[in-house]
Structures are given as structure tokens and as C-alpha cells.
Design an enzyme around this catalytic site. Structure first.
Site, PDB file in Angstrom:
ATOM      1  N   HIS A   1       0.841  -1.203   0.000  1.00  0.00           N
ATOM      2  CA  HIS A   1       0.000   0.000   0.000  1.00  0.00           C
ATOM      3  C   HIS A   1       0.878   1.256   0.000  1.00  0.00           C
ATOM      4  O   HIS A   1       0.625   2.199  -0.743  1.00  0.00           O
ATOM      5  CB  HIS A   1      -0.855   0.062   1.278  1.00  0.00           C
ATOM      6  CG  HIS A   1      -1.933  -0.973   1.389  1.00  0.00           C
ATOM      7  ND1 HIS A   1      -2.056  -1.800   2.471  1.00  0.00           N
ATOM      8  CD2 HIS A   1      -2.951  -1.298   0.563  1.00  0.00           C
ATOM      9  CE1 HIS A   1      -3.114  -2.582   2.315  1.00  0.00           C
ATOM     10  NE2 HIS A   1      -3.672  -2.314   1.163  1.00  0.00           N
TER      11      HIS A   1
ATOM     12  N   LYS B   1     -16.804  -6.857   5.118  1.00  0.00           N
ATOM     13  CA  LYS B   1     -15.528  -7.383   5.634  1.00  0.00           C
ATOM     14  C   LYS B   1     -15.552  -7.404   7.158  1.00  0.00           C
ATOM     15  O   LYS B   1     -16.269  -6.631   7.784  1.00  0.00           O
ATOM     16  CB  LYS B   1     -14.352  -6.532   5.137  1.00  0.00           C
ATOM     17  CG  LYS B   1     -14.050  -6.736   3.649  1.00  0.00           C
ATOM     18  CD  LYS B   1     -12.707  -6.139   3.279  1.00  0.00           C
ATOM     19  CE  LYS B   1     -12.375  -6.353   1.806  1.00  0.00           C
ATOM     20  NZ  LYS B   1     -11.126  -5.700   1.395  1.00  0.00           N
TER      21      LYS B   1
ATOM     22  N   ARG C   1      -2.144  -5.881  -8.404  1.00  0.00           N
ATOM     23  CA  ARG C   1      -1.125  -6.900  -8.134  1.00  0.00           C
ATOM     24  C   ARG C   1      -1.040  -7.928  -9.242  1.00  0.00           C
ATOM     25  O   ARG C   1       0.009  -8.192  -9.767  1.00  0.00           O
ATOM     26  CB  ARG C   1      -1.432  -7.611  -6.808  1.00  0.00           C
ATOM     27  CG  ARG C   1      -0.959  -6.862  -5.609  1.00  0.00           C
ATOM     28  CD  ARG C   1      -1.607  -7.336  -4.364  1.00  0.00           C
ATOM     29  NE  ARG C   1      -3.008  -6.993  -4.375  1.00  0.00           N
ATOM     30  CZ  ARG C   1      -3.796  -7.054  -3.321  1.00  0.00           C
ATOM     31  NH1 ARG C   1      -3.327  -7.476  -2.176  1.00  0.00           N
ATOM     32  NH2 ARG C   1      -5.051  -6.701  -3.386  1.00  0.00           N
TER      33      ARG C   1
ATOM     34  N   SER D   1      -2.946  -7.627   2.938  1.00  0.00           N
ATOM     35  CA  SER D   1      -3.187  -7.489   4.377  1.00  0.00           C
ATOM     36  C   SER D   1      -3.525  -8.848   4.981  1.00  0.00           C
ATOM     37  O   SER D   1      -3.102  -9.156   6.100  1.00  0.00           O
ATOM     38  CB  SER D   1      -4.346  -6.520   4.630  1.00  0.00           C
ATOM     39  OG  SER D   1      -4.025  -5.252   4.154  1.00  0.00           O
TER      40      SER D   1
HETATM   41  P1  ADP Z   1      -6.374  -5.798   0.281  1.00  0.00           P
HETATM   42  O1  ADP Z   1      -6.828  -6.063  -1.141  1.00  0.00           O
HETATM   43  O2  ADP Z   1      -5.003  -6.340   0.591  1.00  0.00           O
HETATM   44  O3  ADP Z   1      -7.407  -6.069   1.353  1.00  0.00           O
HETATM   45  P2  ADP Z   1      -7.080  -3.035   0.348  1.00  0.00           P
HETATM   46  O4  ADP Z   1      -8.514  -3.305   0.149  1.00  0.00           O
HETATM   47  O5  ADP Z   1      -6.690  -2.297   1.563  1.00  0.00           O
HETATM   48  O6  ADP Z   1      -6.139  -4.289   0.344  1.00  0.00           O
HETATM   49  O7  ADP Z   1      -6.474  -2.378  -0.949  1.00  0.00           O
HETATM   50  C1  ADP Z   1      -6.389  -1.009  -1.201  1.00  0.00           C
HETATM   51  C2  ADP Z   1      -5.694  -0.816  -2.528  1.00  0.00           C
HETATM   52  O8  ADP Z   1      -4.319  -1.178  -2.393  1.00  0.00           O
HETATM   53  C3  ADP Z   1      -6.244  -1.661  -3.669  1.00  0.00           C
HETATM   54  O9  ADP Z   1      -6.219  -0.885  -4.830  1.00  0.00           O
HETATM   55  C4  ADP Z   1      -5.265  -2.797  -3.773  1.00  0.00           C
HETATM   56  O10 ADP Z   1      -5.224  -3.342  -5.063  1.00  0.00           O
HETATM   57  C5  ADP Z   1      -3.972  -2.084  -3.417  1.00  0.00           C
HETATM   58  N1  ADP Z   1      -2.954  -2.989  -2.915  1.00  0.00           N
HETATM   59  C6  ADP Z   1      -3.041  -3.791  -1.849  1.00  0.00           C
HETATM   60  N2  ADP Z   1      -1.889  -4.499  -1.697  1.00  0.00           N
HETATM   61  C7  ADP Z   1      -1.069  -4.127  -2.717  1.00  0.00           C
HETATM   62  C8  ADP Z   1       0.245  -4.514  -3.151  1.00  0.00           C
HETATM   63  N3  ADP Z   1       0.934  -5.445  -2.491  1.00  0.00           N
HETATM   64  N4  ADP Z   1       0.771  -3.919  -4.247  1.00  0.00           N
HETATM   65  C9  ADP Z   1       0.039  -3.001  -4.915  1.00  0.00           C
HETATM   66  N5  ADP Z   1      -1.196  -2.602  -4.580  1.00  0.00           N
HETATM   67  C10 ADP Z   1      -1.754  -3.144  -3.504  1.00  0.00           C
END
Ligand code: ADP
Length: 166
Positions: free
Chosen positions: A19, A43, A92, A130
Site C-alpha cells: 500500500h 468485511k 497486483r 493485508s
Molecule cells: P487488500 O486487497 O489487501 O485487502 P485493500 O482493500 O486495503 O487491500 O487495498 C487497497 C488498494 O491497495 C487496492 O487498490 C489494492 O489493489 C492495493 N494494494 C493492496 N496491496 C497491494 C500490493 N501489495 N501492491 C500493490 N497494490 C496493492
């Protein structure tokens, strides 16, 4: 000229270095970036919304054009009200793509002037999520490569479950 604001939405439960990389890169593209903890009723998070906001604030300390906010509602309403021009998302793998594509098209339909900007993950963070951090931390594994340094201990202590309690 008016400020170009981007919103980086997500659950951030908890924030990872994946992130943080996306936030940093977005902050070099826009005048201001708002990292938005969005409450998703579907969630079941491990950290409270306030804890997530607090952790992100610590992680982005020193990034002068980055702010953190909390929101429950329709993302495009927030984007419109704050006067943002873009929604920034990290990609990703192909597995992210279909859902993100659907979201981007839906948001575009509802708020045509706001663009969704996809930043491809840095290769090192490709596998990182996460939920992976939570699984590793729960069993006492080393999460130091996965979460911002200033948050290692806090996340580790909060998530560790000793085998007797499982
Ligand atoms: P997760 O999908 O891990 O629960 P979030 O909902 O918090 O994460 O994701 C918020 C944003 O961050 C999304 O656009 C997600 O694709 C991006 N994101 C999460 N992890 C990564 C990563 N390792 N590399 C690039 N972008 C990421």
C-alpha cells in the site's frame, strides 16, 4: 490552477509496504493524495477504523502532500465532495483486475469526470496482501518485510495468538 487531488481508497487492515509504495508513487503524480479508509460492511476487519487511520498516519509521516481520512458511504460521493480528479488503485495480478475493472467502470458511469488510475505493483510486493500479513503475524512469523517499520511491533503484538488460545 486548482489542486489536483487523488483518493487512494482501501481497507488497509493493516497497511502494508505494498500500500505504502502505491501511496508514495501517487503522491509524486498528484498535488494532494487522500488515503481513505473505507468501511466495508461485508468485511470483518482485525483493526478498528480508528486504529487503521492512526497506523496509516504514522506510516505516511513526512509525506507532505498525503492526508488520511475515514469514510463510510459511496466512494464517488466522497470523491465529488472533496473535489478529487482521480481514484488511485494498485494492481497486483490478474486476480485483482476483473473486480477493479468492474469498480472503475461503475464509478466512471456515476462520476464521469473522475478517472481511476491503476498503478502496477512493484515486483517485490506482488504477493503481498493485508490478509497474508495477518496470517503470518497470527502464528508469530516475521512480518518485518511486509509492513512499515514503525508499525512492526504494534501489528505483531496485536495479532499474535498463542497456540493455547486457538
Ligand atoms: P487488500 O486487497 O489487501 O485487502 P485493500 O482493500 O486495503 O487491500 O487495498 C487497497 C488498494 O491497495 C487496492 O487498490 C489494492 O489493489 C492495493 N494494494 C493492496 N496491496 C497491494 C500490493 N501489495 N501492491 C500493490 N497494490 C496493492
Amino acid at each position: 490552477m486548482s489542486q489536483r487531488i487523488a483518493v487512494c481508497p482501501g481497507s488497509f487492515d493493516p497497511i502494508t509496504v505494498g500500500h505504502l509504495d502505491i501511496i508514495k508513487r501517487a503522491s509524486s503524480l498528484f498535488d494532494k493524495v487522500i488515503v481513505l479508509v473505507v468501511i466495508n460492511p461485508n468485511k470483518h476487519p482485525s483493526f478498528t477504523p480508528d486504529e487503521r487511520v492512526e497506523m496509516i498516519k504514522e506510516a505516511v509521516d513526512g509525506m507532505l502532500n498525503v492526508e488520511v481520512d475515514l469514510y463510510c458511504g459511496l466512494l464517488i460521493d466522497y470523491v465529488r465532495n472533496i473535489g478529487a480528479v482521480a481514484i488511485v488503485k494498485g494492481l497486483r495480478a490478474m486476480s485483482d483486475f476483473e473486480y477493479e475493472f468492474q469498480m472503475a467502470l461503475t464509478n466512471k458511469k456515476m462520476l464521469p469526470y473522475a478517472e481511476t488510475v491503476f498503478l502496477t505493483t512493484t515486483a517485490n510486493n506482488m504477493y503481498l496482501s493485508s490478509s497474508l500479513v495477518k496470517q503470518v503475524a497470527m502464528f508469530g512469523g516475521d512480518i518485518s518485510d511486509f509492513v512499515p517499520r514503525c508499525l512492526h511491533n504494534r501489528i505483531k503484538e496485536r495479532l499474535f495468538c498463542s497456540p493455547e488460545t486457538l
